[in-house]
Scaffold this active site. Sequence first.
Site, PDB file in Angstrom:
ATOM      1  CE  LYS A  53      -3.741  -2.575   2.136  1.00  0.00           C
ATOM      2  NZ  LYS A  53      -4.603  -2.894   3.272  1.00  0.00           N
ATOM      3  CD  GLN A  97      -3.462  -4.213   6.520  1.00  0.00           C
ATOM      4  OE1 GLN A  97      -3.811  -3.196   5.933  1.00  0.00           O
ATOM      5  NE2 GLN A  97      -3.544  -5.403   5.953  1.00  0.00           N
ATOM      6  CG  ASP A 120      -9.686  -0.544   4.674  1.00  0.00           C
ATOM      7  OD1 ASP A 120      -9.236  -0.977   3.606  1.00  0.00           O
ATOM      8  OD2 ASP A 120      -9.097  -0.648   5.768  1.00  0.00           O
TER       9      ASP A 120
HETATM   10  N1  GUN Z   1      -6.398  -7.009   6.180  1.00  0.00           N
HETATM   11  C1  GUN Z   1      -6.526  -7.777   5.073  1.00  0.00           C
HETATM   12  N2  GUN Z   1      -7.114  -7.070   4.079  1.00  0.00           N
HETATM   13  C2  GUN Z   1      -7.354  -5.824   4.571  1.00  0.00           C
HETATM   14  C3  GUN Z   1      -7.917  -4.646   4.014  1.00  0.00           C
HETATM   15  O1  GUN Z   1      -8.350  -4.599   2.860  1.00  0.00           O
HETATM   16  N3  GUN Z   1      -7.980  -3.576   4.845  1.00  0.00           N
HETATM   17  C4  GUN Z   1      -7.523  -3.617   6.123  1.00  0.00           C
HETATM   18  N4  GUN Z   1      -7.631  -2.509   6.867  1.00  0.00           N
HETATM   19  N5  GUN Z   1      -6.995  -4.696   6.664  1.00  0.00           N
HETATM   20  C5  GUN Z   1      -6.903  -5.797   5.892  1.00  0.00           C
END
Ligand code: GUN
Length: 292
Positions: A53, A97, A120
Site C-alpha cells: 500500500k 490494518q 477501506d
Molecule cells: N487485512 C486484510 N485485508 C485488509 C484490508 O483490505 N484492509 C484492512 N484494513 N486490513 C486488511
Amino acid sequence: MPTIIDGKKVAAEIKEEIARKVKAIKDSEQRAPHLAIIISGDDGASHTYVGGKINACKAVGFDYTLMHVASSISETKLLQHIDNLNQDPDIDGFIVQLPLPDHVSVEKATDRILPEKDVDGFTNQNFGSIVTEHPLLLPATPFGVMELMKRYKIETKGKHCVVVGASRIAGAPLSLMMMQQGLATVTICHMYTEELEKHTKEADILVVAVGKPGLVTKQMVKEGAVVIDIGTTRVEDSTKKSGFRLAGDVNYDEVAPMCSYITPVPGGVGPMTIASLLMNTLKAYEMRTNQA
Ligand code: GUN
C-alpha cells in the site's frame, strides 16, 4: 480456453490514471492526497500488504503516514490514535490494518473511523451507501472486483451471481454491489451451506471469498461461468524462497479450462484491493476539497 483476468495489469492502469490526476493537482499548487495507515504488531503478512500500500502511494504521488504500534497497545490508546487521525486536517483518509491484537475490538476500531475518511469502506455508513443512489467510499475488495468486471466488459445485468462467503469486508458487500450496481440475481452462500455445489453449479458468475484453498472443484462450476477468486491464503511451499505461496479458494488448474473468464491467485483480485484504496483516497480528498 478462458480469458484470464489480469488484475495486475488493470491495477497498473488505474494507478497511472490516478498518478496523472495527482500530477495535475500538484501542478496547480495544491497539496497531494494524504493516506495514513495504522498497523499493529509484527505479523509478516500484514506488513507485506501494508508495504504494498505504501509503495502504491509513492507510485501515484500521494503523501503517506505509516503508524506502527505495538501489539500490546491498549484499545483506548488505539482509539485515541483513530480520533487524532479523524481530526487531523492534513489526512484525507486512513485505514487500520487488520487483523488487530485479540484484546482490541475490530468493530469498535472500525466504527470509530469517520465515514468520510474511511477509505477501506468498512464503516456502517459506507457499507449502507452501497444500496443508495449515491455510494460513498465503497469497500475496497468488492469495489476492485466490480471494476475488473467493468473493464473486462463482463455482463452482470440479469445474470445469476453466486457468492460464497458472507464476510463484512468481501462477500456481504460484494453481494449488495452485484445486486444494486450489477443488477444481477444474487445467491449468497457460505462454507456451511448444505449441498453447496447445487448452488455454485447454477452460477453464471461465481465469486468465492472464504479463505479455504481448493474449496471449489470442477464439479461445482457450470461450463462457461465467470469465476472470481477472492481467497488468498498463505500455504507452505518449500520451493519458494519465502517458504510460502498464496493459494486461492478455487482449484485453478481443473476449473480454469471450463470458464469463460477466471481470476488467478495471485495477480487477480489482490492487486485491485490496493487500486481501490487509492481510488477511495482520491475520492475522499476530492470530497474534502470540494472537487467531487
Ligand atoms: N487485512 C486484510 N485485508 C485488509 C484490508 O483490505 N484492509 C484492512 N484494513 N486490513 C486488511
